[in-house]
Design a protein around this motif. Structure first.
Motif, mmCIF file in Angstrom:
data_model
loop_
_atom_site.group_PDB
_atom_site.id
_atom_site.type_symbol
_atom_site.label_atom_id
_atom_site.label_comp_id
_atom_site.label_asym_id
_atom_site.label_seq_id
_atom_site.Cartn_x
_atom_site.Cartn_y
_atom_site.Cartn_z
ATOM 1 N N ARG A 8 -3.903 -12.397 -4.000
ATOM 2 C CA ARG A 8 -4.781 -11.532 -3.204
ATOM 3 C C ARG A 8 -4.268 -10.087 -3.206
ATOM 4 N N VAL A 9 -2.957 -9.928 -3.070
ATOM 5 C CA VAL A 9 -2.367 -8.590 -3.088
ATOM 6 C C VAL A 9 -2.619 -7.920 -4.433
ATOM 7 N N ARG A 10 -2.444 -8.667 -5.502
ATOM 8 C CA ARG A 10 -2.633 -8.112 -6.846
ATOM 9 C C ARG A 10 -4.068 -7.648 -7.066
ATOM 10 N N ARG A 11 -5.009 -8.366 -6.487
ATOM 11 C CA ARG A 11 -6.411 -7.954 -6.624
ATOM 12 C C ARG A 11 -6.646 -6.584 -6.001
ATOM 13 N N ARG A 12 -6.010 -6.325 -4.850
ATOM 14 C CA ARG A 12 -6.206 -5.027 -4.189
ATOM 15 C C ARG A 12 -5.354 -3.936 -4.831
ATOM 16 N N TYR A 13 -4.140 -4.313 -5.254
ATOM 17 C CA TYR A 13 -3.218 -3.331 -5.823
ATOM 18 C C TYR A 13 -2.789 -3.794 -7.215
ATOM 19 N N PRO A 14 -3.653 -3.650 -8.211
ATOM 20 C CA PRO A 14 -3.379 -4.220 -9.540
ATOM 21 C C PRO A 14 -2.161 -3.616 -10.241
ATOM 22 N N ASP A 15 -1.743 -2.418 -9.871
ATOM 23 C CA ASP A 15 -0.615 -1.774 -10.541
ATOM 24 C C ASP A 15 0.698 -1.914 -9.778
ATOM 25 N N LEU A 16 0.680 -2.634 -8.674
ATOM 26 C CA LEU A 16 1.881 -2.782 -7.847
ATOM 27 C C LEU A 16 2.909 -3.670 -8.541
ATOM 28 N N PRO A 171 9.520 0.596 9.634
ATOM 29 C CA PRO A 171 8.073 0.596 9.369
ATOM 30 C C PRO A 171 7.758 -0.212 8.120
ATOM 31 N N LEU A 172 6.643 -0.937 8.152
ATOM 32 C CA LEU A 172 6.227 -1.732 7.005
ATOM 33 C C LEU A 172 5.247 -0.943 6.148
ATOM 34 N N SER A 173 5.367 -1.102 4.840
ATOM 35 C CA SER A 173 4.426 -0.448 3.932
ATOM 36 C C SER A 173 3.060 -1.110 4.033
ATOM 37 N N LEU A 174 2.041 -0.420 3.561
ATOM 38 C CA LEU A 174 0.694 -0.985 3.538
ATOM 39 C C LEU A 174 0.645 -2.235 2.666
ATOM 40 N N TYR A 175 1.466 -2.249 1.601
ATOM 41 C CA TYR A 175 1.485 -3.401 0.701
ATOM 42 C C TYR A 175 1.997 -4.644 1.431
ATOM 43 N N ILE A 176 3.063 -4.479 2.194
ATOM 44 C CA ILE A 176 3.647 -5.614 2.898
ATOM 45 C C ILE A 176 2.738 -6.062 4.033
ATOM 46 N N GLU A 177 2.121 -5.122 4.731
ATOM 47 C CA GLU A 177 1.187 -5.502 5.790
ATOM 48 C C GLU A 177 0.050 -6.341 5.224
ATOM 49 N N HIS A 178 -0.441 -5.941 4.048
ATOM 50 C CA HIS A 178 -1.526 -6.706 3.413
ATOM 51 C C HIS A 178 -1.023 -8.072 2.960
ATOM 52 N N PHE A 179 0.184 -8.111 2.391
ATOM 53 C CA PHE A 179 0.763 -9.385 1.981
ATOM 54 C C PHE A 179 0.885 -10.336 3.168
ATOM 55 N N ILE A 180 1.390 -9.852 4.287
ATOM 56 C CA ILE A 180 1.549 -10.699 5.471
ATOM 57 C C ILE A 180 0.195 -11.228 5.940
ATOM 58 N N ASP A 181 -0.822 -10.374 5.951
ATOM 59 C CA ASP A 181 -2.169 -10.812 6.344
ATOM 60 C C ASP A 181 -2.683 -11.892 5.396
ATOM 61 N N CYS A 182 -2.462 -11.701 4.091
ATOM 62 C CA CYS A 182 -2.926 -12.675 3.096
ATOM 63 C C CYS A 182 -2.192 -13.995 3.245
ATOM 64 N N LEU A 183 -0.880 -13.936 3.437
ATOM 65 C CA LEU A 183 -0.088 -15.157 3.572
ATOM 66 C C LEU A 183 -0.482 -15.918 4.829
ATOM 67 N N PRO A 200 11.233 -22.294 1.943
ATOM 68 C CA PRO A 200 12.253 -21.535 2.612
ATOM 69 C C PRO A 200 12.504 -20.177 1.977
ATOM 70 N N ALA A 201 12.395 -19.192 2.761
ATOM 71 C CA ALA A 201 12.841 -17.849 2.447
ATOM 72 C C ALA A 201 12.391 -17.249 1.131
ATOM 73 N N PRO A 202 11.050 -17.231 0.794
ATOM 74 C CA PRO A 202 10.625 -16.408 -0.323
ATOM 75 C C PRO A 202 10.701 -14.929 0.074
ATOM 76 N N ARG A 203 10.841 -14.022 -0.869
ATOM 77 C CA ARG A 203 10.889 -12.618 -0.514
ATOM 78 C C ARG A 203 9.920 -11.829 -1.383
ATOM 79 N N ILE A 204 9.516 -10.674 -0.890
ATOM 80 C CA ILE A 204 8.664 -9.775 -1.666
ATOM 81 C C ILE A 204 9.188 -8.364 -1.469
ATOM 82 N N ARG A 205 9.226 -7.594 -2.527
ATOM 83 C CA ARG A 205 9.779 -6.259 -2.417
ATOM 84 C C ARG A 205 8.972 -5.309 -3.260
ATOM 85 N N LYS A 206 8.680 -4.140 -2.691
ATOM 86 C CA LYS A 206 7.998 -3.101 -3.467
ATOM 87 C C LYS A 206 9.036 -2.351 -4.287
ATOM 88 N N LYS A 207 8.697 -2.090 -5.536
ATOM 89 C CA LYS A 207 9.597 -1.297 -6.374
ATOM 90 C C LYS A 207 8.990 0.092 -6.598
#
Length: 207
Positions: A8-16, A171-183, A200-207
């Motif tokens: 879902r995140v990739r659909r909104r932010y295809p270049d992330l 503060p959370l980035s817009l990407y992480i806020e969207h990820f949390i909503d999707c999850l 257990p404990a998957p992680r996501i990080r913006k680069k």
């Protein structure tokens, strides 16, 4: 659940660019406090002054058995019945493993694990190989994500809660806020179905 949320995140932010991993609990704490990433999805919460825990969804546990097992085809099973078979599981002293062990300790049953594994997906693979049966969270096996095993409802109550851990005050980035909503959306949808599972404990990080 995490891959479905990432889709879902990739659909909104295809270049992330996204970095996902699976962490031990002590790694998850450092991951957040040292600013290596923004959030960690967890099947339990801790008392830690530097972390906040946001609710994701409630889930339940199932007993999984290999196809062709004498228990296959049954609708439900009790904890007392499960201990008659070789059990595969996660160390009961691990916070994730404690969720599975609780139904046995609550009923004063000996939770004797013949094979121990670190992650739920490994437990599923061992069960599929015919090495025993196991208790697993519904999010791990959601949407038929692990073929080769059958799910049985557990008679005893097995509800547990899942969370997103974040660094307190950061503060959370817009990407992480969207990820949390999707999850949260994906996991709560599974919670209304018959089957599903939390890793257990998957992680996501913006680069």
């Amino acid at each position: 659940m995490v891959p479905r949320a990432i889709e879902r995140v990739r659909r909104r932010y295809p270049d992330l660019r996204i970095d996902i991993n699976v962490l031990k609990i002590e790694e998850a704490i450092d991951f957040l406090l040292l600013g290596r990433g923004e959030c960690v999805a967890m099947s339990y919460r801790l008392d830690h002054s530097g972390l906040d825990f946001l609710p994701l969804a409630s889930g339940e546990l199932f007993c999984i058995v290999p196809l062709g097992h004498e228990l296959a085809g049954r609708k439900q099973i009790s904890a007392a019945e499960m201990i008659r078979y070789p059990l595969i599981g996660i160390d009961p002293t691990d916070p994730y493993g404690r969720i599975m062990a609780e139904i046995f300790s609550r009923n004063k049953l000996n939770y004797d694990i013949t094979i121990r594994a670190r992650f739920g997906t490994t437990v599923c693979a061992l069960v599929k190989a015919g090495l025993g049966i196991a208790v697993i969270d519904q999010f791990t096996v959601a949407h038929g994500g692990y073929p080769g095993v059958e799910l049985l409802r557990i008679v005893e109550p097995t509800k547990f809660d899942t969370y997103i851990a974040v660094k307190r005050g950061a503060p959370l980035s817009l990407y992480i806020e969207h990820f949390i909503d999707c999850l949260r959306t994906e996991m709560r949808a599974v919670g209304t179905e018959r089957t599903g599972a939390s890793k257990p404990a998957p992680r996501i990080r913006k680069k």
